[in-house]
Write a protein that holds these residues in place. Structure first.
Motif, PDB file in Angstrom:
ATOM      1  N   TYR A  62       0.684  -0.942  -0.115  1.00 51.98           N
ATOM      2  CA  TYR A  62       0.276  -0.149  -0.061  1.00 51.98           C
ATOM      3  C   TYR A  62       1.062   1.327   0.243  1.00 51.98           C
ATOM      4  CZ  TYR A  62      -4.750   2.161   1.344  1.00 51.98           C
ATOM      5  OH  TYR A  62      -5.508   2.490   1.502  1.00 51.98           O
ATOM      6  N   GLN A  97     -10.649  -1.366   6.645  1.00 52.17           N
ATOM      7  CA  GLN A  97     -10.695  -0.228   6.864  1.00 52.17           C
ATOM      8  C   GLN A  97     -11.638   0.663   7.983  1.00 52.17           C
ATOM      9  OE1 GLN A  97      -7.642   1.156   4.895  1.00 52.17           O
ATOM     10  NE2 GLN A  97      -7.719   1.049   3.437  1.00 52.17           N
ATOM     11  N   TYR A  99     -12.450   4.071   8.734  1.00 48.48           N
ATOM     12  CA  TYR A  99     -13.073   5.499   8.855  1.00 48.48           C
ATOM     13  C   TYR A  99     -13.700   5.336  10.164  1.00 48.48           C
ATOM     14  CZ  TYR A  99     -11.628   4.171   3.902  1.00 48.48           C
ATOM     15  OH  TYR A  99     -11.105   3.901   3.262  1.00 48.48           O
ATOM     16  N   VAL A 106      -9.999   8.115   2.359  1.00 55.83           N
ATOM     17  CA  VAL A 106      -8.375   7.930   2.156  1.00 55.83           C
ATOM     18  C   VAL A 106      -8.310   9.186   0.698  1.00 55.83           C
ATOM     19  CG1 VAL A 106      -9.544   6.173   0.440  1.00 55.83           C
ATOM     20  CG2 VAL A 106      -7.621   5.974   0.953  1.00 55.83           C
ATOM     21  N   HIS A 109      -6.261   7.938  -5.250  1.00 57.04           N
ATOM     22  CA  HIS A 109      -4.883   6.052  -5.369  1.00 57.04           C
ATOM     23  C   HIS A 109      -5.744   5.472  -6.947  1.00 57.04           C
ATOM     24  CE1 HIS A 109      -7.534   4.431  -2.660  1.00 57.04           C
ATOM     25  NE2 HIS A 109      -7.772   3.591  -3.612  1.00 57.04           N
ATOM     26  N   ASP A 111      -5.989   0.863  -7.477  1.00 59.95           N
ATOM     27  CA  ASP A 111      -5.725  -0.143  -6.241  1.00 59.95           C
ATOM     28  C   ASP A 111      -4.593  -0.468  -7.750  1.00 59.95           C
ATOM     29  OD1 ASP A 111      -6.296   1.016  -4.274  1.00 59.95           O
ATOM     30  OD2 ASP A 111      -8.583   0.031  -4.970  1.00 59.95           O
ATOM     31  N   SER A 124     -15.841  -4.345  -2.730  1.00 63.24           N
ATOM     32  CA  SER A 124     -15.675  -3.855  -1.381  1.00 63.24           C
ATOM     33  C   SER A 124     -17.264  -3.584  -1.306  1.00 63.24           C
ATOM     34  CB  SER A 124     -15.761  -1.929  -2.024  1.00 63.24           C
ATOM     35  OG  SER A 124     -16.037  -1.235  -1.521  1.00 63.24           O
ATOM     36  N   PHE A 133     -17.824   8.548  -2.426  1.00 59.95           N
ATOM     37  CA  PHE A 133     -16.940   7.426  -2.901  1.00 59.95           C
ATOM     38  C   PHE A 133     -16.961   8.694  -4.295  1.00 59.95           C
ATOM     39  CE2 PHE A 133     -15.020   4.494  -5.926  1.00 59.95           C
ATOM     40  CZ  PHE A 133     -14.701   3.617  -5.218  1.00 59.95           C
ATOM     41  N   LEU A 149     -21.724   5.216  -0.545  1.00 59.61           N
ATOM     42  CA  LEU A 149     -21.779   4.143  -0.142  1.00 59.61           C
ATOM     43  C   LEU A 149     -22.799   4.684   1.211  1.00 59.61           C
ATOM     44  CD1 LEU A 149     -18.401   3.518  -1.543  1.00 59.61           C
ATOM     45  CD2 LEU A 149     -20.279   2.957  -2.456  1.00 59.61           C
ATOM     46  N   HIS A 167      -9.272   6.413  -7.221  1.00 61.41           N
ATOM     47  CA  HIS A 167     -10.468   7.109  -6.348  1.00 61.41           C
ATOM     48  C   HIS A 167     -10.624   7.539  -5.247  1.00 61.41           C
ATOM     49  CE1 HIS A 167      -9.651   2.638  -5.968  1.00 61.41           C
ATOM     50  NE2 HIS A 167      -9.471   2.472  -4.537  1.00 61.41           N
ATOM     51  N   VAL A 169     -11.870   8.431  -1.097  1.00 60.39           N
ATOM     52  CA  VAL A 169     -13.235   8.770   0.223  1.00 60.39           C
ATOM     53  C   VAL A 169     -12.660  10.169   0.468  1.00 60.39           C
ATOM     54  CG1 VAL A 169     -14.092   8.448   2.101  1.00 60.39           C
ATOM     55  CG2 VAL A 169     -13.419   6.439   0.754  1.00 60.39           C
ATOM     56  N   ARG A 179     -16.952   4.468   9.828  1.00 63.73           N
ATOM     57  CA  ARG A 179     -17.892   3.322   7.853  1.00 63.73           C
ATOM     58  C   ARG A 179     -16.300   2.228   8.476  1.00 63.73           C
ATOM     59  NH1 ARG A 179     -15.515   4.033   3.149  1.00 63.73           N
ATOM     60  NH2 ARG A 179     -16.930   2.638   1.450  1.00 63.73           N
ATOM     61  N   ASN A 181     -14.669  -0.262   5.996  1.00 64.18           N
ATOM     62  CA  ASN A 181     -15.014  -1.145   4.076  1.00 64.18           C
ATOM     63  C   ASN A 181     -13.831  -1.997   4.260  1.00 64.18           C
ATOM     64  OD1 ASN A 181     -13.311  -0.254   1.739  1.00 64.18           O
ATOM     65  ND2 ASN A 181     -15.802  -0.256   1.294  1.00 64.18           N
ATOM     66  N   THR A 183     -11.815  -3.839   1.116  1.00 62.98           N
ATOM     67  CA  THR A 183     -12.039  -4.762   0.704  1.00 62.98           C
ATOM     68  C   THR A 183     -11.988  -5.787  -0.066  1.00 62.98           C
ATOM     69  OG1 THR A 183     -10.559  -3.131   0.189  1.00 62.98           O
ATOM     70  CG2 THR A 183     -11.866  -1.796  -1.358  1.00 62.98           C
ATOM     71  N   ARG A 185      -9.413  -8.705  -2.335  1.00 59.60           N
ATOM     72  CA  ARG A 185      -8.581  -8.624  -3.641  1.00 59.60           C
ATOM     73  C   ARG A 185      -7.750 -10.021  -4.644  1.00 59.60           C
ATOM     74  NH1 ARG A 185      -6.313  -2.863  -3.244  1.00 59.60           N
ATOM     75  NH2 ARG A 185      -7.919  -1.838  -1.953  1.00 59.60           N
TER      76      ARG A 185
END
Ligand SMILES: O=C(O)CCC(=O)C(=O)O
Ligand SMILES: [Fe+2]
Length: 209
Positions: A62, A97, A99, A106, A109, A111, A124, A133, A149, A167, A169, A179, A181, A183, A185
């Motif tokens: 990351y 994550q 928040y 975030v 960026h 991914d 996600s 978002f 979202l 993208h 946040v 919140r 989230n 993701t 992968r």
């Protein structure tokens, strides 16, 4: 399911009903061994504006920070299986994550770290507070797409989206609730080497500082 940006974003509202989404939020908030991540940026100590933790079979890179994943829990493996069925792919890594409130976010960026492969499929899941978002074309300043979202929503990014778009946040100072989230992968290839050292502090929600 709502297809967006030439079907490279697929948004499923209410993938989890409100009651189930609330149960999942409570379990994720309380049971996750969160990390507050500290690192140096040009000699200055910084902390990521969110808490984070990785699960699964692979480490994720990351922005030069590499995290060692924890093994799947039964709850997270169950969510992974549901996400796999929707996204029609297999996932071997998860970033969770938190928040804590609207001061967390975030930044822009993609991914697109090497381990995710050419055209990654990323699923996600969102729980807790509604957050914005945003998506913008690389090289442009303004978002070309902005969504809210909500708790229980599933968003899948696919195709070449990570090559063409970023993208974010954004911070939303008026948001006071947390919140979470997730993701999912699919990572392959050699384990990433850390470019940025970090000292991470184990933290628990609710924060007591
Ligand atoms: O919190 C979100 O909705 C997005 C998180 C994200 O972009 C990421 O973890 O790479
Ligand atoms: Fe992302």
């Amino acid at each position: 399911m709502i297809p967006l940006l030439d079907d490279r974003i697929r948004l499923t509202r209410g993938f989890f009903a409100p009651a189930r989404a609330a149960e999942l939020l409570a379990a994720l908030l309380g049971d996750t061994p969160w990390l507050a991540v500290r690192y140096e940026n040009a000699g200055r100590p910084q902390e990521l504006p969110r808490w984070t933790v990785n699960y699964g079979e692979r480490s994720y890179d990351y922005s030069g920070l590499v995290f060692t994943p924890l093994p799947w829990t039964p709850l997270l493996a169950g969510l992974r299986d549901l996400a796999e069925a929707q996204a029609e792919t297999r996932f071997n890594a998860l970033i969770v994550q938190l928040y804590r409130d609207g001061a967390d976010g975030v930044n822009w960026h993609s991914d697109d770290s090497p381990g995710v492969g050419a055209d990654p499929i990323i699923a996600s899941l969102s729980f807790g507070a509604t957050r914005r978002f945003q998506v913008r074309r690389k090289g442009e300043r303004e978002p070309c797409l902005e969504l809210e979202l909500h708790a229980g929503d599933l968003l899948v990014m696919r195709g070449d989206l990570q090559h063409t778009h970023q993208h974010k946040v954004p911070r939303e100072p008026e948001v006071t609730a947390p919140r979470v989230n997730l993701t999912f992968r699919t990572l392959s290839g050699p384990a990433p080497q850390p470019a940025v050292a970090h000292t991470s502090r184990a933290v628990r929600w609710p924060a007591d500082e």
